[in-house]
Design a protein around this motif. Structure first.
Motif, PDB file in Angstrom:
ATOM      1  N   LEU A  20     -47.847   0.677  53.455  1.00 46.41           N
ATOM      2  CA  LEU A  20     -49.300   0.716  53.546  1.00 46.41           C
ATOM      3  C   LEU A  20     -49.876   2.125  53.562  1.00 46.41           C
ATOM      4  O   LEU A  20     -50.981   2.330  53.039  1.00 46.41           O
ATOM      5  CB  LEU A  20     -49.764  -0.100  54.744  1.00 46.41           C
ATOM      6  CG  LEU A  20     -49.364  -1.582  54.638  1.00 46.41           C
ATOM      7  CD1 LEU A  20     -49.772  -2.342  55.883  1.00 46.41           C
ATOM      8  CD2 LEU A  20     -49.942  -2.221  53.394  1.00 46.41           C
ATOM      9  N   SER A  21     -49.173   3.081  54.103  1.00 51.35           N
ATOM     10  CA  SER A  21     -49.666   4.462  54.014  1.00 51.35           C
ATOM     11  C   SER A  21     -49.657   4.935  52.566  1.00 51.35           C
ATOM     12  O   SER A  21     -50.552   5.653  52.136  1.00 51.35           O
ATOM     13  CB  SER A  21     -48.833   5.397  54.883  1.00 51.35           C
ATOM     14  OG  SER A  21     -49.098   5.135  56.237  1.00 51.35           O
ATOM     15  N   ARG A  22     -48.652   4.507  51.821  1.00 56.85           N
ATOM     16  CA  ARG A  22     -48.608   4.864  50.403  1.00 56.85           C
ATOM     17  C   ARG A  22     -49.736   4.175  49.635  1.00 56.85           C
ATOM     18  O   ARG A  22     -50.348   4.763  48.745  1.00 56.85           O
ATOM     19  CB  ARG A  22     -47.253   4.519  49.812  1.00 56.85           C
ATOM     20  CG  ARG A  22     -46.177   5.485  50.256  1.00 56.85           C
ATOM     21  CD  ARG A  22     -44.824   5.184  49.613  1.00 56.85           C
ATOM     22  NE  ARG A  22     -43.859   6.197  49.998  1.00 56.85           N
ATOM     23  CZ  ARG A  22     -42.932   6.032  50.937  1.00 56.85           C
ATOM     24  NH1 ARG A  22     -42.819   4.868  51.566  1.00 56.85           N
ATOM     25  NH2 ARG A  22     -42.100   7.001  51.230  1.00 56.85           N
ATOM     26  N   VAL A  23     -50.021   2.927  49.967  1.00 54.48           N
ATOM     27  CA  VAL A  23     -51.134   2.226  49.328  1.00 54.48           C
ATOM     28  C   VAL A  23     -52.445   2.954  49.646  1.00 54.48           C
ATOM     29  O   VAL A  23     -53.292   3.143  48.769  1.00 54.48           O
ATOM     30  CB  VAL A  23     -51.191   0.747  49.772  1.00 54.48           C
ATOM     31  CG1 VAL A  23     -52.493   0.094  49.341  1.00 54.48           C
ATOM     32  CG2 VAL A  23     -49.995  -0.023  49.227  1.00 54.48           C
ATOM     33  N   SER A  24     -52.603   3.374  50.875  1.00 52.23           N
ATOM     34  CA  SER A  24     -53.808   4.094  51.276  1.00 52.23           C
ATOM     35  C   SER A  24     -53.942   5.414  50.520  1.00 52.23           C
ATOM     36  O   SER A  24     -55.026   5.748  50.023  1.00 52.23           O
ATOM     37  CB  SER A  24     -53.778   4.340  52.782  1.00 52.23           C
ATOM     38  OG  SER A  24     -54.908   5.045  53.190  1.00 52.23           O
ATOM     39  N   ARG A  25     -52.865   6.153  50.411  1.00 57.94           N
ATOM     40  CA  ARG A  25     -52.892   7.422  49.658  1.00 57.94           C
ATOM     41  C   ARG A  25     -53.192   7.181  48.192  1.00 57.94           C
ATOM     42  O   ARG A  25     -53.976   7.899  47.580  1.00 57.94           O
ATOM     43  CB  ARG A  25     -51.572   8.170  49.802  1.00 57.94           C
ATOM     44  CG  ARG A  25     -51.371   8.799  51.164  1.00 57.94           C
ATOM     45  CD  ARG A  25     -50.021   9.476  51.231  1.00 57.94           C
ATOM     46  NE  ARG A  25     -49.873  10.368  50.087  1.00 57.94           N
ATOM     47  CZ  ARG A  25     -49.603  11.655  50.172  1.00 57.94           C
ATOM     48  NH1 ARG A  25     -49.420  12.196  51.335  1.00 57.94           N
ATOM     49  NH2 ARG A  25     -49.500  12.396  49.106  1.00 57.94           N
ATOM     50  N   LEU A  26     -52.569   6.152  47.630  1.00 59.45           N
ATOM     51  CA  LEU A  26     -52.817   5.805  46.236  1.00 59.45           C
ATOM     52  C   LEU A  26     -54.281   5.436  46.039  1.00 59.45           C
ATOM     53  O   LEU A  26     -54.901   5.834  45.042  1.00 59.45           O
ATOM     54  CB  LEU A  26     -51.906   4.652  45.804  1.00 59.45           C
ATOM     55  CG  LEU A  26     -52.099   4.140  44.382  1.00 59.45           C
ATOM     56  CD1 LEU A  26     -51.842   5.245  43.367  1.00 59.45           C
ATOM     57  CD2 LEU A  26     -51.192   2.948  44.136  1.00 59.45           C
ATOM     58  N   ALA A  27     -54.855   4.699  46.980  1.00 58.32           N
ATOM     59  CA  ALA A  27     -56.264   4.311  46.882  1.00 58.32           C
ATOM     60  C   ALA A  27     -57.161   5.538  46.851  1.00 58.32           C
ATOM     61  O   ALA A  27     -58.139   5.581  46.093  1.00 58.32           O
ATOM     62  CB  ALA A  27     -56.642   3.390  48.041  1.00 58.32           C
TER      63      ALA A  27
END
Length: 155
Positions: A20-27
């Motif tokens: 989820l941190s990666r999803v947040s960064r990607l967003a």
């Protein structure tokens, strides 16, 4: 970051951060790329959202304000302001609703259609470059996983 949290809080299972941190960064990266693509066409994200909802509606590219609210997830007052601004820019027009004397429909103008079409083409080129490192099978897997992850929020 994940390793640091695991080190500092070994009592916590920090594995959700790996995803989820990666999803947040990607967003965040995607948001910046989209803003840049829209800006090249004189649009902000909210304007693209409204224009693209009208474009996706198909000929004659009209929706009620209520349908636009549903598709863009904003309040009635916010939508009124957005339609006002897009109308002033010549990208949409209001028409009387044939079904409701008090109602209106919002219609995409030719200028609005040209603007949203060119912005969409630019956006897709940007997004394609962001996905360039993934082969088609990996993209399909990722899309399936993200669909499964977001489904409860969309229900």
């Amino acid at each position: 970051m994940v390793r640091a949290w695991a080190r500092e809080r070994p009592d916590l299972d920090v594995r959700p951060l790996e995803v989820l941190s990666r999803v947040s960064r990607l967003a965040r990266h995607l948001d910046l790329a989209r803003r840049s693509a829209f800006a090249r066409h004189g649009l902000e994200g909210w304007a693209f959202d409204v224009l693209s909802a009208l474009r996706r509606a198909g000929v004659p590219y009209r929706l009620s304000p209520g349908a636009l609210l549903t598709q863009t997830l904003v309040t009635s007052g916010t939508m009124t302001n957005r339609v006002d601004r897009l109308e002033q820019a010549g990208l949409v027009r209001r028409l009387p609703s044939p079904d409701d004397r008090r109602g209106v429909l919002v219609e995409l103008t030719d200028a609005g259609r040209g603007r949203v079409d060119s912005a969409m083409a630019d956006l897709l080129a940007v997004e394609e470059s962001l996905l360039a490192g993934l082969d088609p099978a990996a993209r399909a897997r990722l899309a399936d996983l993200l669909r499964a992850l977001t489904a409860p929020f969309d229900a």
